[in-house]
Structure formats: C-alpha cells, structure tokens
Design a protein around this motif. Structure first.
Motif, PDB file in Angstrom:
ATOM      1  N   ASN A 180      -3.490  12.410  -3.384  1.00 34.35           N
ATOM      2  CA  ASN A 180      -4.668  11.606  -3.084  1.00 34.35           C
ATOM      3  C   ASN A 180      -4.564  10.263  -3.781  1.00 34.35           C
ATOM      4  O   ASN A 180      -5.583   9.644  -3.895  1.00 34.35           O
ATOM      5  CB  ASN A 180      -5.869  12.292  -3.349  1.00 34.35           C
ATOM      6  N   LEU A 181      -3.559   9.616  -4.421  1.00 35.33           N
ATOM      7  CA  LEU A 181      -3.397   8.571  -5.130  1.00 35.33           C
ATOM      8  C   LEU A 181      -2.781   7.443  -4.173  1.00 35.33           C
ATOM      9  O   LEU A 181      -1.757   7.663  -3.547  1.00 35.33           O
ATOM     10  CB  LEU A 181      -2.851   8.800  -6.419  1.00 35.33           C
ATOM     11  N   LEU A 182      -3.194   6.418  -4.285  1.00 37.40           N
ATOM     12  CA  LEU A 182      -2.782   5.251  -3.445  1.00 37.40           C
ATOM     13  C   LEU A 182      -2.669   4.080  -4.415  1.00 37.40           C
ATOM     14  O   LEU A 182      -3.580   3.750  -5.153  1.00 37.40           O
ATOM     15  CB  LEU A 182      -3.536   4.635  -2.390  1.00 37.40           C
ATOM     16  N   ILE A 183      -1.355   3.498  -4.539  1.00 38.82           N
ATOM     17  CA  ILE A 183      -1.059   2.281  -5.292  1.00 38.82           C
ATOM     18  C   ILE A 183      -1.287   1.129  -4.321  1.00 38.82           C
ATOM     19  O   ILE A 183      -0.494   1.084  -3.252  1.00 38.82           O
ATOM     20  CB  ILE A 183       0.487   2.403  -5.857  1.00 38.82           C
ATOM     21  N   ASP A 228       4.075   7.412 -11.228  1.00 41.29           N
ATOM     22  CA  ASP A 228       3.109   6.295 -10.818  1.00 41.29           C
ATOM     23  C   ASP A 228       2.929   5.260 -11.649  1.00 41.29           C
ATOM     24  O   ASP A 228       2.781   4.053 -11.392  1.00 41.29           O
ATOM     25  CB  ASP A 228       2.076   6.886 -10.153  1.00 41.29           C
ATOM     26  N   ALA A 229       2.639   5.405 -12.989  1.00 45.07           N
ATOM     27  CA  ALA A 229       2.554   4.724 -14.055  1.00 45.07           C
ATOM     28  C   ALA A 229       3.330   3.584 -14.243  1.00 45.07           C
ATOM     29  O   ALA A 229       3.333   2.436 -14.481  1.00 45.07           O
ATOM     30  CB  ALA A 229       1.992   5.324 -15.381  1.00 45.07           C
ATOM     31  N   VAL A 230       4.578   4.000 -14.139  1.00 46.86           N
ATOM     32  CA  VAL A 230       5.993   3.243 -14.121  1.00 46.86           C
ATOM     33  C   VAL A 230       5.937   2.297 -12.925  1.00 46.86           C
ATOM     34  O   VAL A 230       5.967   1.225 -13.178  1.00 46.86           O
ATOM     35  CB  VAL A 230       7.349   4.245 -14.259  1.00 46.86           C
ATOM     36  N   ARG A 231       5.645   2.771 -11.901  1.00 43.58           N
ATOM     37  CA  ARG A 231       5.830   1.960 -10.527  1.00 43.58           C
ATOM     38  C   ARG A 231       4.708   1.065 -10.667  1.00 43.58           C
ATOM     39  O   ARG A 231       5.062  -0.120 -10.426  1.00 43.58           O
ATOM     40  CB  ARG A 231       5.525   2.948  -9.244  1.00 43.58           C
ATOM     41  N   MET A 271       0.908  -1.237   0.128  1.00 39.10           N
ATOM     42  CA  MET A 271      -0.027   0.014  -0.077  1.00 39.10           C
ATOM     43  C   MET A 271       0.912   1.109   0.107  1.00 39.10           C
ATOM     44  O   MET A 271       1.352   1.502   1.000  1.00 39.10           O
ATOM     45  CB  MET A 271      -1.051  -0.029   1.319  1.00 39.10           C
ATOM     46  N   SER A 272       0.811   2.098  -1.031  1.00 35.72           N
ATOM     47  CA  SER A 272       1.674   3.153  -1.207  1.00 35.72           C
ATOM     48  C   SER A 272       1.193   4.356  -1.815  1.00 35.72           C
ATOM     49  O   SER A 272       0.632   4.407  -2.913  1.00 35.72           O
ATOM     50  CB  SER A 272       2.946   2.821  -2.030  1.00 35.72           C
TER      51      SER A 272
END
Length: 395
Positions: free
Chosen positions: A347-350, A319-322, A282-283
């Motif tokens: 506000n984005l969580l991966i 974040d697309a790369v990650r 969770m990132s």
C-alpha cells in the motif's frame, strides 16, 4: 445514562470530524451481523451523509444515512453487534474495546496521516473525476460501473483505489511540461484499470495532448487492453508486450507509472524514468526481495534475526533507498498510502516530482552513503544510475 463513547460518536458525526470507522469482531457468530462494517462520510447532492458499508462473506451492501441518523445507527451497532471499533477523527485515532459485559475501554492516540487533507478529500468527493452517478465508459467495460453510473458492490474497493490514484495524480499535474504532447509510460500495466483512468482524466476530461504507453509481459492481457482501447476510441493509448529493463523505444518521457513491478523491476522502471528526464514518477513497489539477502548489522541483530521482521524492515529499507536516491538527483519525494492496508499490504506509493527549481543534493548523497554502509547494502538502483553519481559524490 449516555456513556462517554456514545457522546463522542455523536459529537464526531455532528461536528463533521469523523473520517472513517471500522467496526469488527461480531458478538454473535450466527451470521446476523456483517463480519465488518466500515463507516465513512460521503458528499451527496442533498449534503453530507455517512455511508455504512457492510462486508459479508460473499457480498458488500451499503446504507447512506444523514448525519442525524448516522450517529444513532453507529451507536446501536456497537451496543448490539460488535466488540471493537477503530475510529479515525480529525483530532485522534480512537479504539473502542467492549468487554463481554458491554463495558467500553477507550484508547486514543494522535491521528495518522494528514487529517486536514483527509477532510478536504472527503469534502471534495462530489468533484471526483469518476463520480458515482456519472458513467465512465471504461469503468462500464471493465465491470466496475453499471451503464447508469452505479458502482457494483464487489468493485467498491477498486473504485476507491482508482479515485485515490487520480487524486494523487491531480496534485502533481502542475509539474508536467506545458505546450507539448505529454508522453506517459505505465510499466507493468496489467489489466490497466489505472492506465485507462489516467487517459480518461487527462485526454477525455481535461482535453490534454497526451499519449500513453502501457507495457506488460502478459500477451493475453495486452491483447485485451488493446481491444478495449480501440473500442473506446482511445487512439493515443497504446499497449505493448515487453520487459521493463529491455524497453528502448523512447528517449524521453514526461511521466512514468509503475505499479507492483516485482522486486528490481521497480528499480529498472525508476532508472528509466530518471534517464528519460521524467517530471513525475508514480511507483507502487512490490516483492522487495533484493535487500533481504544483503541487510546486516550487529546492532540490529534482535530485529534482523527474526525472518518476518527482517522481511518488513528490508522492504522499508528498499523504498527508503529508492526515495533517497531520487532526492539525490533533484526530485521531491513523498511516500503515500495508496490503498487501505486492510485490503493489501502493498500500500505504499512513491511519488516523485522534479522542476527546474530542484537541484541535485550532495547532502542527500552523503546521508544515503551512511545509510548504505550502516546496513551493508549494494542496491540495484544505485548501480543502474551509476553514471549520475560523480556530479554529487565528494569522495
């Protein structure tokens, strides 16, 4: 004569279709109206109600109204006090704009997010782990709740953020290993609202066998968290001072959380999680500066020539790369909204999960390489996980 927008509001509320409404731009500047009012459905013991949350400069107040009263209140507020409303419903996102003469313009577009899921979340609020009315000791100690279980007005945003985080954790608990002590690491834990919440959910409420390690660079914050964990009797919750990239105490972990680790510190945390074989990641990334200096493409020059647009695009590309690199390695990845963007842009969580049924993806690796080449990128996370690419690289 009842206008169309009034009929719509009454119908959305009576039909339980209203997810949230934000009323703004007061007609008068004399302070009689709150600069902003948020309306949302909440479950109470007596049934579905609608909470009106009034945001003033130095305070937040609340009214909880039954559906029979909520429609009239909302219509009255828009007639008398506000010029604009953004209303999210099951079927559409609706914007109301009022002219100086009170004439309404109605703009509709498809609903954002998963409306059905939002409805389910609203309907299950009374089953929240941290339900209002039931005091959680750590929330009392952190100043979010009173000893009676009431949430302080100024802490409503933090309370909702914590519950949202726990909802997202609950959705993926099935991916964690069974019949063993779970090891969870929280990188960049800060004051550890969410670390304590996670311990409360898993160790206290669900009686799982876990240990959690919180890591942060600030010694005074770690001292505070350590003292609070001892006071609460959370004997499997430990806090350490340290840098993410240099932390070498563990050889494996089942879940890794990283919230607002700055720039490539997020990549270091993700790399640690992958190398430890974490089942759940969770990132929430922060300060994605690295690719801003790298990204370039003549076709995209109208976008990249503007600093603000380039900054936002670079953050999304980062974040697309990650997410794609995690998918290459066999994780299922979702990009989720963590908190309302009106509170913070971060506000984005991966959320990434891995199970024995998920395999490394050569197809995702090829897609990633095309994306990287198109934007002339050399991301840190790829280099940190360099030894893992030969198994998927077909070059």
């Amino acid at each position: 004569m009842t206008e169309q927008w009034q009929q719509d509001i009454a119908g959305w509320i009576s039909g339980k279709e209203l997810l949230q409404a934000s009323l703004s731009q007061p007609k008068r500047k004399d302070g009689t109206a709150a600069p902003k009012t948020i309306v949302r459905p909440i479950e109470m013991k007596s049934g579905l109600h609608y909470q009106f949350e009034y945001h003033f400069a130095n305070k937040v107040t609340h009214d909880n109204l039954a559906a029979s009263e909520a429609g009239d209140r909302m219509i009255a507020l828009l007639q008398d006090q506000y010029r604009q409303a953004l209303i999210k419903t099951v079927e559409a996102d609706v914007q109301l704009l009022f002219s100086k003469k009170g004439k309404a313009a109605i703009l509709k577009k498809p609903p954002t997010g998963d409306a059905k899921k939002n409805v389910q979340q609203h309907n299950r609020q009374k089953q929240r782990v941290l339900a209002e009315g039931k005091a959680a000791p750590f929330l009392v100690e952190l100043g979010i709740m009173t000893p009676e279980g009431l949430v302080h007005a100024k802490k409503q945003d933090k309370y909702r953020q914590i519950n949202r985080f726990l909802e997202m954790v609950t959705d993926v608990l099935a991916y964690l290993p069974k019949n063993k002590e779970l090891t969870i690491v929280d990188f960049g834990c800060g004051k550890s609202y969410l670390t304590f919440a996670l311990y409360h959910l898993l160790a206290v409420e669900q009686q799982r066998n876990i240990r959690i390690i919180g890591l942060d660079l600030k010694a005074d914050v770690i001292a505070f968290c350590t003292e609070l964990a001892e006071k609460l009797g959370y004997d499997k919750l430990r806090f350490l001072v340290g840098d993410i990239a240099e932390y070498e105490e563990l050889n494996e972990a089942d879940m890794v959380v990283t919230l607002h680790a700055c720039d490539t510190a997020t990549d270091a945390a993700l790399a640690k999680a992958v190398n430890w074989g974490a089942s759940v990641i969770m990132s929430v990334p922060c300060c994605q500066h690295e690719l801003f200096k790298q990204v370039s493409n003549d076709v995209l020059s109208p976008l990249l020539s503007q600093g603000l647009l380039k900054e936002r695009f670079s953050a999304l590309a980062t974040d697309a790369v990650r997410g794609t690199l995690l998918e290459v390695l066999g994780y299922k990845v979702q990009m989720l909204e963590f908190v309302d963007p009106e509170h913070t842009p971060k506000n984005l969580l991966i959320r990434a999960v891995r199970s024995e049924h998920l395999e490394p993806s050569v197809k995702k690796w090829e897609q990633y390489k095309q994306f990287r080449q198109f934007l002339n990128l050399s991301p840190s996370l790829e280099h940190m996980l360099a030894e893992r690419w030969p198994e998927v690289d077909s070059d």
